[in-house]
Motif scaffolding. Sequence first.
Motif, mmCIF file in Angstrom:
data_model
loop_
_atom_site.group_PDB
_atom_site.id
_atom_site.type_symbol
_atom_site.label_atom_id
_atom_site.label_comp_id
_atom_site.label_asym_id
_atom_site.label_seq_id
_atom_site.Cartn_x
_atom_site.Cartn_y
_atom_site.Cartn_z
ATOM 1 N N THR A 38 1.122 -0.963 -0.105
ATOM 2 C CA THR A 38 0.375 -0.043 0.168
ATOM 3 C C THR A 38 0.865 1.282 0.199
ATOM 4 N N TRP A 39 0.880 1.924 -0.871
ATOM 5 C CA TRP A 39 0.813 3.431 -0.883
ATOM 6 C C TRP A 39 0.363 4.456 0.191
ATOM 7 N N VAL A 40 1.749 5.054 1.079
ATOM 8 C CA VAL A 40 1.462 6.078 1.612
ATOM 9 C C VAL A 40 2.140 7.427 1.149
ATOM 10 N N ARG A 41 1.228 8.249 1.159
ATOM 11 C CA ARG A 41 1.076 9.668 0.493
ATOM 12 C C ARG A 41 1.887 10.538 1.887
ATOM 13 N N ALA A 42 3.110 10.474 2.273
ATOM 14 C CA ALA A 42 2.980 11.079 3.998
ATOM 15 C C ALA A 42 3.142 12.279 3.498
ATOM 16 N N ALA A 43 3.141 13.197 3.279
ATOM 17 C CA ALA A 43 3.247 14.840 3.584
ATOM 18 C C ALA A 43 1.549 15.874 3.551
ATOM 19 N N GLN A 44 1.304 14.393 2.850
ATOM 20 C CA GLN A 44 -0.271 15.257 3.218
ATOM 21 C C GLN A 44 -0.807 14.532 4.174
ATOM 22 N N LEU A 45 -0.305 13.396 4.510
ATOM 23 C CA LEU A 45 -1.125 12.548 5.849
ATOM 24 C C LEU A 45 0.484 13.702 6.772
ATOM 25 N N ARG A 46 0.663 13.743 6.489
ATOM 26 C CA ARG A 46 1.882 14.441 8.233
ATOM 27 C C ARG A 46 1.016 15.949 7.985
ATOM 28 N N LEU A 47 0.155 17.116 6.832
ATOM 29 C CA LEU A 47 -0.097 17.826 7.457
ATOM 30 C C LEU A 47 -1.501 17.374 7.886
ATOM 31 N N ASP A 48 -2.350 16.537 7.609
ATOM 32 C CA ASP A 48 -3.609 16.269 8.284
ATOM 33 C C ASP A 48 -3.729 15.742 10.206
ATOM 34 N N LEU A 49 -2.349 14.754 9.973
ATOM 35 C CA LEU A 49 -2.100 14.639 11.489
ATOM 36 C C LEU A 49 -1.538 15.823 12.337
ATOM 37 N N LEU A 50 -1.266 16.669 12.157
ATOM 38 C CA LEU A 50 -0.428 18.080 12.491
ATOM 39 C C LEU A 50 -2.185 18.650 12.645
ATOM 40 N N SER A 51 -2.739 18.954 11.854
ATOM 41 C CA SER A 51 -3.936 19.351 12.123
ATOM 42 C C SER A 51 -4.747 18.969 13.472
ATOM 43 N N CYS A 52 -4.859 17.250 13.205
ATOM 44 C CA CYS A 52 -5.565 16.685 14.138
ATOM 45 C C CYS A 52 -4.706 16.878 15.690
ATOM 46 N N LEU A 53 -3.413 16.552 15.457
ATOM 47 C CA LEU A 53 -2.481 16.501 17.239
ATOM 48 C C LEU A 53 -2.678 18.728 17.517
ATOM 49 N N ALA A 54 -3.018 19.142 16.763
ATOM 50 C CA ALA A 54 -2.555 20.750 17.181
ATOM 51 C C ALA A 54 -3.027 21.262 18.558
ATOM 52 N N PRO A 55 -2.876 21.565 19.046
ATOM 53 C CA PRO A 55 -1.570 22.534 19.311
ATOM 54 C C PRO A 55 -0.429 21.320 20.216
#
Length: 605
Positions: free
Chosen positions: A471-488
């Motif tokens: 399975t391919w993981v699109r890491a850059a977009q996933l990182r942005l999603d996770l930063l929003s999820c875990l903010a602040p």
Amino acid sequence: MKRTSSFRPHRTEREDRPDGSIILRSSYPLGPVVERTGDWLHHWASEAPDRVFVAERSGAGWREERFAAVLEKVRALAAALLARGMGAGTPIIVLSGAGVDHGLLALAAQYIGAPIVPVAEQYSLIHGAHNRLRHAVELVRPRMAYTVDADQYAEALALDIFDGIEIVASHTGGRSDVTAFDDLLKARAGADVDAAFAAVTPDTVGKILMTSGSTSDPKGVLTTHRMMCANQTQIADALPFLRERPPRITDWLPWNHVFGGSHNFNMMLANGGSLYIDDGKPVKGLFERTVENLSLMPGTLSFNVPVGFAMLVSALSGDKALRQRFFEGLDLIFYAGASLPQEVWEGLERMAFEVKGEIPLITSSWGLTETAPAALMQMEPTERSGVVGVPLNGVTVKLVPDPDMRCEVRVKGPNIMPGYFEAPEKTREAFDEEGFLITGDAMTFVDPGDLNRGLRFDGRISEDFKLLTGTWVRAAQLRLDLLSCLAPLAADLVVTGADRGEIGVMIFPNLAELEREGYALDEADGAMTDRLLLGDIHRRLAERDREFSGSSTRVSRAIVLSEPASMPEAEMTAKGNLNFRRVLQRRSALLERLYSDGDAAVTTL
């Protein structure tokens, strides 16, 4: 909601090629472009001689330099440079950050065709980062080096790389081996300065900007007058209010980076605006200075990174007077570097509407150091973060789609670099057979049926990886999603899982926020073991997984790192970006802990 600022509706043309690639361009023509940055300076020195162009804090107020005086000083500095035999083959390296004298020297160098090379001040001020400074100096071989303070930069100036290079400083500390900046201003401009200015062409290199070096040694991006001048016409075509009244910004963004040093600095110069240098930053201990500066001199435009806007929303929420000052004359809120968290976006809209009954354009663009920087821009109002818009006038975009219509982006236009400094092989590798710059970034259409809805950034293709399942993981977009999820709670993070069975995440915590929230911050062998913190992260990731199903997005384990990313160890670039490969390499033991079961520092879902 009613909008404060005028905007230009998107009008995008599409061409579908037989090879499957897609060509996008604006149907608007590119407006008039001046030939040299000095043309802007001459224009505004004549049209608005007493208007402030650039200012910095001085005591309780500001040191302000007005357009007519700036032109006079730039020409005097240009005469001093010519007297030293300087020109196209004699770069000037700048070690310190944004400042009035830095700006004057940069314009003087461009006025006579000498490249200015601003480098990150951290390269000089952090002992362990001197190797990056050495690389830059040895690459460009400058004739002159400028710093605001010879004492503050004494350790760097003592390096052997500066042997034979004239050192210029605004504050010499009484050193006889350092030329005072004020001494350069004593030169008298004459016919030689006029002749040198006349010889500058659109193809003359005005700057050499160093790339971040996140994947290799930093490269020098040749930035021509054509690139800088065309890009400001493209931006003003897209944002017509820049021409309707002189803009003003109070801005902290560093000038060694293309966003602060080319996009914002040149925007004020091109449009007769005023740049007030904010000597604060969106970090603990310095953000208070930013708040003070904004209260003294609010802008008509606000540029920042998402973490800066998040801190600003918090400050504005608790200060009615500051809120009134900040929003009352604001035309634009512009974020870059990452997606703006939706709660921050909505907070800015809500407060703006409360203050003035309308909201400014909240937007972003996309580009690289190699594109001067803006190539795509979201010109129309939109409701959510992450959209980077449509091609600017004069830019041609080539999209190379995969079967899922995730497209690799390539660009061509007058704002694109001619190449890298003394790196012909890397220059050849940077362009395809048609002359399009290969960016390595990916985009998706917001609405494939409506081109004018624009494009959405979808990560760096080189950062994608496969799990053991294929399975391919699109890491850059996933990182942005996770930063929003875990903010602040998370300041930044690294997505892991290449050649493993599950996606993991290594989190750099926002220590100031954790301390404010009262977490214990227990630490063991490079990782935090605070059960309350790990429990909160577990809960947030579990809630996210209920919304986003699928092995390509599901995060199964997380670890919180106790040591910040290190610039001397090349884990972080001067622009504040993580070097993901270096983090994983240097912290390989923690990566193995992340994938071991039963470790107290790892939360598993």
